[in-house]
Scaffold this active site. Structure first.
Site, mmCIF file in Angstrom:
data_model
loop_
_atom_site.group_PDB
_atom_site.id
_atom_site.type_symbol
_atom_site.label_atom_id
_atom_site.label_comp_id
_atom_site.label_asym_id
_atom_site.label_seq_id
_atom_site.Cartn_x
_atom_site.Cartn_y
_atom_site.Cartn_z
ATOM 1 N N LYS A 38 14.655 -2.840 -3.290
ATOM 2 C CA LYS A 38 14.908 -1.434 -3.605
ATOM 3 C C LYS A 38 16.026 -0.859 -2.719
ATOM 4 C CE LYS A 38 10.996 0.417 -4.341
ATOM 5 N NZ LYS A 38 9.672 1.022 -4.209
ATOM 6 N N LYS A 87 6.094 -2.731 4.510
ATOM 7 C CA LYS A 87 5.012 -1.932 3.915
ATOM 8 C C LYS A 87 3.801 -2.007 4.819
ATOM 9 C CE LYS A 87 4.384 0.509 0.156
ATOM 10 N NZ LYS A 87 5.435 1.300 -0.505
ATOM 11 N N HIS A 142 14.544 -8.803 7.659
ATOM 12 C CA HIS A 142 15.239 -8.249 8.821
ATOM 13 C C HIS A 142 16.753 -8.327 8.653
ATOM 14 C CE1 HIS A 142 11.383 -9.388 11.206
ATOM 15 N NE2 HIS A 142 11.325 -8.169 10.742
ATOM 16 N N HIS A 143 17.222 -8.527 7.402
ATOM 17 C CA HIS A 143 18.681 -8.680 7.236
ATOM 18 C C HIS A 143 19.408 -7.394 7.589
ATOM 19 C CE1 HIS A 143 18.020 -6.647 3.403
ATOM 20 N NE2 HIS A 143 19.322 -6.503 3.297
ATOM 21 N N SER A 193 14.362 9.356 2.509
ATOM 22 C CA SER A 193 13.885 8.948 3.837
ATOM 23 C C SER A 193 15.064 8.526 4.711
ATOM 24 C CB SER A 193 12.924 7.755 3.714
ATOM 25 O OG SER A 193 11.622 8.209 3.476
ATOM 26 N N LYS A 248 11.815 -0.692 6.523
ATOM 27 C CA LYS A 248 11.390 0.622 6.017
ATOM 28 C C LYS A 248 10.410 0.442 4.889
ATOM 29 C CE LYS A 248 12.228 5.090 6.072
ATOM 30 N NZ LYS A 248 10.778 5.255 6.076
HETATM 31 P P1 NAD Z 1 -0.647 9.787 -4.481
HETATM 32 O O1 NAD Z 1 -1.815 9.343 -3.700
HETATM 33 O O2 NAD Z 1 0.007 11.071 -4.083
HETATM 34 O O3 NAD Z 1 -1.012 9.926 -6.034
HETATM 35 C C1 NAD Z 1 -1.625 8.946 -6.817
HETATM 36 C C2 NAD Z 1 -2.321 9.648 -7.975
HETATM 37 O O4 NAD Z 1 -2.821 8.668 -8.896
HETATM 38 C C3 NAD Z 1 -3.525 10.475 -7.518
HETATM 39 O O5 NAD Z 1 -3.462 11.754 -8.104
HETATM 40 C C4 NAD Z 1 -4.713 9.658 -8.031
HETATM 41 O O6 NAD Z 1 -5.853 10.440 -8.295
HETATM 42 C C5 NAD Z 1 -4.126 9.038 -9.281
HETATM 43 N N1 NAD Z 1 -4.847 7.862 -9.760
HETATM 44 C C6 NAD Z 1 -5.532 6.927 -9.059
HETATM 45 N N2 NAD Z 1 -6.055 5.982 -9.876
HETATM 46 C C7 NAD Z 1 -5.696 6.337 -11.121
HETATM 47 C C8 NAD Z 1 -5.962 5.784 -12.407
HETATM 48 N N3 NAD Z 1 -6.665 4.682 -12.554
HETATM 49 N N4 NAD Z 1 -5.442 6.416 -13.490
HETATM 50 C C9 NAD Z 1 -4.714 7.544 -13.350
HETATM 51 N N5 NAD Z 1 -4.452 8.122 -12.156
HETATM 52 C C10 NAD Z 1 -4.936 7.531 -11.053
HETATM 53 O O7 NAD Z 1 0.377 8.568 -4.441
HETATM 54 P P2 NAD Z 1 1.944 8.601 -4.688
HETATM 55 O O8 NAD Z 1 2.619 8.761 -3.375
HETATM 56 O O9 NAD Z 1 2.243 9.552 -5.803
HETATM 57 O O10 NAD Z 1 2.211 7.088 -5.144
HETATM 58 C C11 NAD Z 1 1.987 6.669 -6.480
HETATM 59 C C12 NAD Z 1 2.706 5.357 -6.733
HETATM 60 O O11 NAD Z 1 4.100 5.535 -6.485
HETATM 61 C C13 NAD Z 1 2.266 4.188 -5.860
HETATM 62 O O12 NAD Z 1 2.385 3.002 -6.612
HETATM 63 C C14 NAD Z 1 3.294 4.177 -4.753
HETATM 64 O O13 NAD Z 1 3.411 2.884 -4.180
HETATM 65 C C15 NAD Z 1 4.522 4.567 -5.534
HETATM 66 N N6 NAD Z 1 5.590 5.139 -4.702
HETATM 67 C C16 NAD Z 1 5.404 6.255 -3.952
HETATM 68 C C17 NAD Z 1 6.452 6.762 -3.211
HETATM 69 C C18 NAD Z 1 6.335 8.055 -2.436
HETATM 70 O O14 NAD Z 1 7.370 8.539 -1.940
HETATM 71 N N7 NAD Z 1 5.178 8.676 -2.351
HETATM 72 C C19 NAD Z 1 7.694 6.105 -3.212
HETATM 73 C C20 NAD Z 1 7.857 4.952 -3.983
HETATM 74 C C21 NAD Z 1 6.793 4.482 -4.726
#
Ligand code: NAD
Length: 474
Positions: free
Chosen positions: A97, A109, A67-68, A365, A73
Site C-alpha cells: 500500500k 501491523k 524494512h526497505h 498518517s 507503518k
Molecule cells: P471500526 O472499528 O471503526 O469499524 C468497523 C465497523 O464494522 C464497526 O462499526 C463494526 O460494528 C462493523 N462490523 C463488524 N462486524 C461486522 C459485520 N459482520 N458486518 C457488518 N459490519 C460489521 O474499524 P475501521 O477503522 O473502520 O476499519 C474497518 C476496516 O478498514 C478494517 O478492515 C481495517 O483494517 C480497514 N482499514 C482501516 C483504516 C483506518 O484508518 N481506520 C485504514 C485502512 C484500512
C-alpha cells in the site's frame, strides 16, 4: 482452488498468492521477490493485566513486514480474530500500500486479541499502555523505527494513550509525538486524519467511475451521481466513505452492521440511520427500509457499488457468485478471498483493491508524521501571506476591470489554505495519481487484466527499485 470455508484458510497465503501472480509480470530475480514477500520481524507477546479481581493474560502481536524504507507503518487492531497469520497478512498489505501511494514507509501491523466491548475504558487503557510498554521494550515502536496508527476497534483515544506512554518512557526524545499517528489534534494529530481512509475510498472509486470506457464495459454511465451503493460497516472507514458518496449524489441503498442491515432502493439517509441505531441499539427496523437480519446476506442485494468496510474474507467462495454489484471498492483489508477474487474477475466485476483503495489513512498518517517531525502546523507559515496576496490580486482585478466582485465570491477566493484544506488536497491528489498509475499498468502490461494484479505489479516494481538503490541487488 482450495477450499476456503475451512478454518485453515491462511490470509497471509492469500496475499502471497496475489503477490506471486503479479510477480510473474516483473523482472526481478526470485531471491529479491522472496525478500519483498517475507515478513522481516514478528513480535508475539503475552502480558498480564489485572481485570477486576482477576489477572488476564493478553495475547498481542506486532509484525514488521518490510524494512526497505523506515519507519515501518501500520495500524493496531483490537479483535478476537487477531492471530499471527492475520497480522502478517495485514503488515504485508501495508508494505504494498505504502509503495503504491508513494509513502516512504515499510509495512507493519499490530493486533491485540481482545473483544474491546467486554472491557471498561479504564481496562482498555491499561491494556493499551501495557502493550505499548512491550513495544518499547522490544524496540518495536519509535518515530524512526515503527509508527502505529488506528485500525479496526481502535481510534484517536487509544493513540493518545500510546503517545503518552511512549513519551513517558522516552523523555528526551524530541520527536516522540511522531511515534504514532491518528492522534487527537491536541496531542499532535493532523486535521483530516479521522475521515482520511473513508474519503480516500471515495476519491478512488470516483476516479474509477470517471473513466467512461471502463464504466461502459460494466454497463454503467460515468460519474458517481445516482449510483446505488451498499456499505458494510459503519465504523471509521465505512461511515466517512458513505458520507462522501451521499454528499456526491450517490444513493445509499444498503447499510450493513454486524447485527443486520437495512435496504431501501430509493436511498437511505446515513445520519438518520446512524441516529436510529444509536437510539435503539440496533440498525433493525429503520423507518421505510427493509430489515435484513442476516448481515452477510445483505451483501448480495442489488447495487452498482459495494463497499465492504468491516472485516476480511466477507466475500468468499460461498457468496461470490451471488454478489450483484458491478464495482467492489475494498475499503476493508482483504474483504475478498483469493478464490472469490477469481470468481468475481471472471464475472467481469471491477474490483478496486484494498492495497490501493484504503491507502488514504496511511497517506494522511504520513502527513501527520511529517507535521510532528517539523513541529509546525500545515499552513501556519503561508496562510497570512496567501490571504494578503489574493486580496491584492482581487483589488487589481477590480481596479483594472472596473467591476466589483461579489462578497460571496470574495469570501471563497480570499482564503489561504488551512491545514485541513492542504491535507484533503494532498490526499485527493495522491489517490487520483495512484489510480492512474495502476490503471495504466493494467492497460499496458500484457496479461494483466485486473486492478489488484496491476497494483501488486506497481508495488513490486517500486520496492524492487528501492532494493536496487540500497545496493542489495544485484
Ligand atoms: P471500526 O472499528 O471503526 O469499524 C468497523 C465497523 O464494522 C464497526 O462499526 C463494526 O460494528 C462493523 N462490523 C463488524 N462486524 C461486522 C459485520 N459482520 N458486518 C457488518 N459490519 C460489521 O474499524 P475501521 O477503522 O473502520 O476499519 C474497518 C476496516 O478498514 C478494517 O478492515 C481495517 O483494517 C480497514 N482499514 C482501516 C483504516 C483506518 O484508518 N481506520 C485504514 C485502512 C484500512
Amino acid at each position: 482452488m482450495g477450499n476456503e470455508s475451512s478454518n485453515d484458510y491462511s490470509f497471509f497465503e492469500g496475499v502471497s498468492r496475489n503477490f506471486d501472480k503479479a510477480a510473474a509480470f516483473t523482472n526481478y530475480p526470485s531471491g529479491i521477490l522472496e525478500q519483498i514477500k517475507a515478513c522481516n520481524s514478528i513480535l508475539r507477546v503475552r502480558f498480564p493485566v489485572k481485570i477486576g479481581d482477576d489477572v488476564e493474560v493478553i495475547e498481542a502481536y506486532r509484525v514488521q513486514h518490510s524494512h526497505h524504507k523506515l519507519p515501518c507503518k501500520g495500524g493496531i487492531r483490537f479483535s478476537m480474530e487477531v492471530d499471527q497469520d492475520e497480522v502478517m497478512a495485514l503488515a504485508a498489505l501495508m508494505t504494498y500500500k505504502c509503495a503504491i501511494v508513494n509513502v516512504p514507509f515499510g509495512g507493519a501491523k499490530g493486533g491485540i486479541k481482545i473483544n474491546a466491548k467486554q472491557y471498561s475504558e479504564y481496562e482498555l487503557e491499561k491494556i493499551t499502555r501495557r502493550y505499548t510498554t512491550e513495544l518499547v521494550k522490544k524496540n518495536f515502536i519509535g518515530p524512526g523505527t515503527d509508527v502505529p496508527a488506528p485500525d479496526y476497534g481502535t481510534g484517536a483515544r487509544e493513540m493518545s494513550w500510546i503517545v503518552d506512554t511512549y513519551t513517558t518512557l522516552n523523555p528526551n526524545e524530541v520527536n516522540a509525538q511522531a511515534c504514532v499517528t491518528g492522534k487527537p489534534i491536541s496531542q499532535g494529530g493532523v486535521r483530516g486524519r479521522t475521515e482520511a481512509t473513508g474519503l480516500g475510498v471515495f476519491f478512488g472509486v470516483r476516479e474509477a467511475c470517471k473513466i467512461a470506457a471502463d464504466m461502459e464495459a460494466l454497463g454503467l454511465s460515468a460519474g458517481i451521481e445516482g449510483k446505488r451503493v451498499i456499505v458494510q460497516g459503519l465504523g471509521n472507514v465505512g461511515y466517512h466513505a458513505a458520507k462522501a458518496f451521499q454528499d456526491a449524489g450517490a444513493l445509499l441503498v444498503g447499510l450493513i452492521e454486524y447485527e443486520g442491515a437495512v435496504y431501501n432502493p430509493s436511498g437511505l439517509d446515513l445520519d438518520a440511520v446512524v441516529a436510529h441505531r444509536k437510539q435503539t441499539g440496533s440498525i433493525h427496523h429503520f423507518a421505510g427500509a427493509e430489515t435484513i437480519l442476516d448481515s452477510a446476506q445483505a451483501l448480495e442485494y442489488p447495487c452498482d457499488i459495494l463497499i465492504p468496510a468491516a472485516l476480511e474474507s466477507v466475500i468468499h467462495e460461498g457468496n461470490a457468485e451471488k454478489i450483484q454489484a458491478k464495482i467492489i471498492g475494498e475499503a476493508a483489508n482483504g474483504p475478498i478471498t483469493a478464490v472469490a477474487d477469481e470468481i468475481l474477475n471472471h464475472r467481469g466485476v471491477l474490483i478496486i483493491p484494498d492495497i490501493y483503495l484504503n491507502a488514504g489513512g496511511v497517506t494522511v498518517s504520513y502527513f501527520e508524521w511529517l507535521k510532528n517531525l517539523s513541529h509546525v502546523r500545515y499552513g501556519r507559515l503561508e496562510k497570512r501571506f496567501s490571504d494578503d496576496m489574493y486580496a491584492e490580486i482581487l483589488r487589481l482585478i477590480e481596479s483594472t476591470s472596473n467591476q466589483k466582485i461579489s462578497k460571496i465570491e470574495k469570501k471563497i477566493i480570499l482564503r489561504g489554505p488551512d491545514e485541513v484544506d492542504l491535507v484533503y488536497s494532498g490526499l485527493e491528489d495522491t489517490m487520483i495519481g495512484a489510480y492512474q498509475e495502476i490503471r495504466d499498468i493494467r492497460e499496458r502490461v500484457a496479461g494483466v487484466s485486473d486492478l489488484r494484479t496491476a497494483a501488486f505489479v506497481c508495488a513490486i516494481n517500486k520496492i524492487g527499485e528501492a532494493y536496487e538503490e540500497l545496493g542489495i541487488f544485484p
